[in-house]
Write an enzyme that holds these catalytic residues in place. Sequence first.
Site, PDB file in Angstrom:
ATOM      1  N   GLU A 437      50.969  33.085  44.056  1.00 54.65           N
ATOM      2  CA  GLU A 437      50.819  34.414  44.659  1.00 54.65           C
ATOM      3  C   GLU A 437      52.106  34.896  45.333  1.00 54.65           C
ATOM      4  OE1 GLU A 437      46.076  34.655  45.479  1.00 54.65           O
ATOM      5  OE2 GLU A 437      47.228  33.482  46.918  1.00 54.65           O
ATOM      6  N   GLU A 510      42.850  29.676  39.229  1.00 59.30           N
ATOM      7  CA  GLU A 510      41.796  29.695  40.247  1.00 59.30           C
ATOM      8  C   GLU A 510      40.618  30.473  39.682  1.00 59.30           C
ATOM      9  OE1 GLU A 510      43.134  31.183  44.033  1.00 59.30           O
ATOM     10  OE2 GLU A 510      45.046  30.081  43.922  1.00 59.30           O
TER      11      GLU A 510
END
Length: 994
Positions: A437, A510
């Site tokens: 991220e 994820e």
Amino acid sequence: MLKQQFHENLEVQHVNLLPRRAFYIPYQQGEADYHFETRYNTRNATLLNGEWYFQYFESLEAYLNHSNKQESKTLTVPSVWNLYGYDQIQYLNTQYPIPFNPPYVPKDNPCGHYTRKFTIDEYDQQYDYHLNFEGVDSAFYVWINNEFIGYSQISHAISEFDISNFVKQGENNIEVLVLKYSDGTYLEDQDMFRHSGIFRDVYILKRATERVDDFKVETNLSDDLNAAQIDVKIERAHNLKSVEFQLYNPKGEEVASISGVNEHQFDVHNPHLWSTENPVLYTLYILTDQEVITQKVGIREVAIQNNQFYINGQSIKIRGTNYHDSHPETGYVMTESHFKKDLELMKQGNFNAIRTAHYPKSPLFYEMTDQYGFYVMSEADIETHGVVRLYGEDNNEDFNIIADDSKFETAIIERIEASIMPLKNYSSIVSWSLGNESGFGKNMVKGAARAKSLDNTRPIHYEGTLYRDKQQHYDLSNIDMISRMYPSPEEIEETYLSNPDLDKPFILCEYAHAMGNSPGDLHAYQTLVEQYDSFIGGFVWEWCDHAIQTGMKDGNPIFRYGGDFGEKLHDGNFCVDGIVFPNRVPHEGYYEFKQEHRPLNLVSQEDFKIVLRNQLDFIPAEKYMFVEATVTNLNGGKTISEIPLSNFLPHTAQTIDLSDYINIQHISDVILRYKLKYDDIFRHENFELGHDQIVYQRRTLKEQNEQSDETEILVTQTDKLIKVSVGKSETYVFNKDNASLESVLKHNHIVISQNTTNNIWRAPTDNDTNIKNDWAYSGYKDITTRVHDYQIVENETEVSLIFNIAMVNDAVPPVLFGTVTWHVQRNGTLNVTYDLERDMKAPYLPRFGLGLTLPKAFEQVKYYGKGPFSSYQDKGVANYLDDFGTTVTDNGEIHIRPQETGSHNETTFVEISDGCKKVIVTSDNTFSFNTTHYSLKQLTETTHKDALEPEDQTYLYIDYAQSGIGSNSCGPELNEAYRLNNRHIEFSFNLKFV
């Protein structure tokens, strides 16, 4: 003492650091073999773990101005000081904990001053002494005997300093100043508690001046897998005159030995290949005159071909989990026993892969995954997620601020190097991840290229390419897979899997956000994984709940999450999102993953002919497991038999005729349990690996009635109530205003003394977080029932009370309207029938059903439905249909933040009892039920598990259905197929009080 400050300089990541090298601890000739369990059992290592004198300062200025560095209080190393009463405990997901003003950090920068003595018994100038820190958050300066040694940052990286010219024989003094914040803080914005301190091992290595510094091991296989090459290369050495390489096979037999060269290729015939299913290790010894370096080697080859992920020539699937370093009592500190417990649970849960979210782990971890067998995606210590919060919520247009800023190039590349170079020789690492991220830009392009230059034998992962500026051209050739987090199954299939131009394998770094009662959509993802070769799998978010244990109550740990420590900024309980509790007790979601990843599964069935598929990658099914068939007949009797397997190769399917092995007469269902054939390190023989069930015909209950069908029924009324008496033993009282059953009197004993309720509310789950406000706004939480009119109809067999109702709340239209009918039968049975219409402009319903309040003594529960775990429309693959017994107290699992739990769908029979009296619920059609000692109000409003107080009632909920669970706490919206969104609800069931 701090003459120069480096922690606000992006160009300075370290000072006086030795070049990064492969991790090892050199032993002396003649010492016992190195093993991770006894890694420091060598005269070459001086472990500095233990008690250090410690002084905490609220700012660097306070430290600099404080002349008296007290040596009175101590702190254990490794540890994080936040858990010892210093500084602030803080949990943050995306927000930066400091102003975004790189490279600067606040003047009030908490710091810890560590000092201790250590002894060098026999100082020898013929040796070098190297000081190692395996993990310090976030930056530190170090001194030996009052002399500055160096500086380093990157919290999850090994820092090694040469202290040879600063130590002496006898007693020495070491000082370390650890800063909470540095310019590295902008690159370490991971979703976790923000702790500080020396949290990994500290030690001094005594090194021979003639030595190997760095080396690299690579393995290659022939096309037929019958031959392997192990390439060993000395990449850096010091005064090296000669070196010997020795290779031993997993049985301890010497394969080959060679001396005098800096690199060598071992040819291994008929090699034992390493995989998660068979993690066999060879042992490589690198010997110099005074040192022995031991490296375990798993012979394996990693490749990406045809948009698939290959290990040893076999296309495999990643069945993985994201794994933070998190412990409720020690924070970032993970010991060997902590790792071993987690790896044991992962093996037992059929996980084969781990993503080291979101930083490299300690070398100990990789030594263990080599031995125990896991595919590891090892991730760099890079996350800049906070940039999306600089100008509002989730502003992804700003995601690339750091990734595309040349000022951060040095820091980003340094972090990628630090994540690869020490760990390059671990066989369990099958891919590198550039971080998490952090957007995308030129720094990541250069970082990927640097990663490939360091190691071109493993694929590179990075999800952040999704956020690149599409108007610019970036070189993505060094990123080897397409990665996403939290897309819906529909988006995955439409955008990627069915795209003919897909040129890389697809992976979920994820997914299935396991927060609270979850995950509810796992099966849909796994179906796609098995359907498409190019979908190589994923890593669930995440392994364990992050929480701090602050004490005990009634023998249970008290856990606290974000906001419980007075933080100015925090992200609440978003850290409580694992498939095991902080103390590693599995959540129900853990068993969902275990079942989805079972090594044998039923892929089709026609009558008694079934097709099973061996999901193992390298082992024939019959060598790994056996099938135990439990047959239940229509009378509830059970028989168990074994179904033999033979020549059942990996990735193949076989057809089996069950009628050859089981008694099919009067069969209700058969459960196929897949059980381990032998003991291994984490599982015992007969350990259940998973199951499948085939239901041929549900069993039906033959009711035994206390009353005769000829029993007289008497109806009397008051202004508010309708009283129906069945003979002399049963009396039912109904409320005219809300159509509830107000009380039940059975043989002069009160069974129900509070009104039943028509329910549409459930205590919101964490996955309801984005819909619960809509539910509340629409009046669902405190909905009431309004009777418009009613009628009483009597016939020969029953009296029917027909109420025309609306379910209403202030300021909103009726949510549901129609009739509820209570049929009081002469045999004492109550039949409840709903016929309702729903306002389709309102949001979908959490649930619909009837709630009963019973005395607390009603504790024993029996049911015929899905169990033993909670089950909902989209959650319950770990369950099966059977007769189950439990208690109200033990039903479901209470989460750290209380919420809906304990429902069981596909039920047709429930009995709840106080040991004497019983309430029995039956239906010809399946329903859901739940029972608890906590009211909906308490479960909705209580924020912590330990604050719940069992009430003096037992609540029983009989539901037409509940909406599914999903994973919308961070993932996609609940699939429409699992929403209780019916326009029309017809629901009927029987109540009997015995």
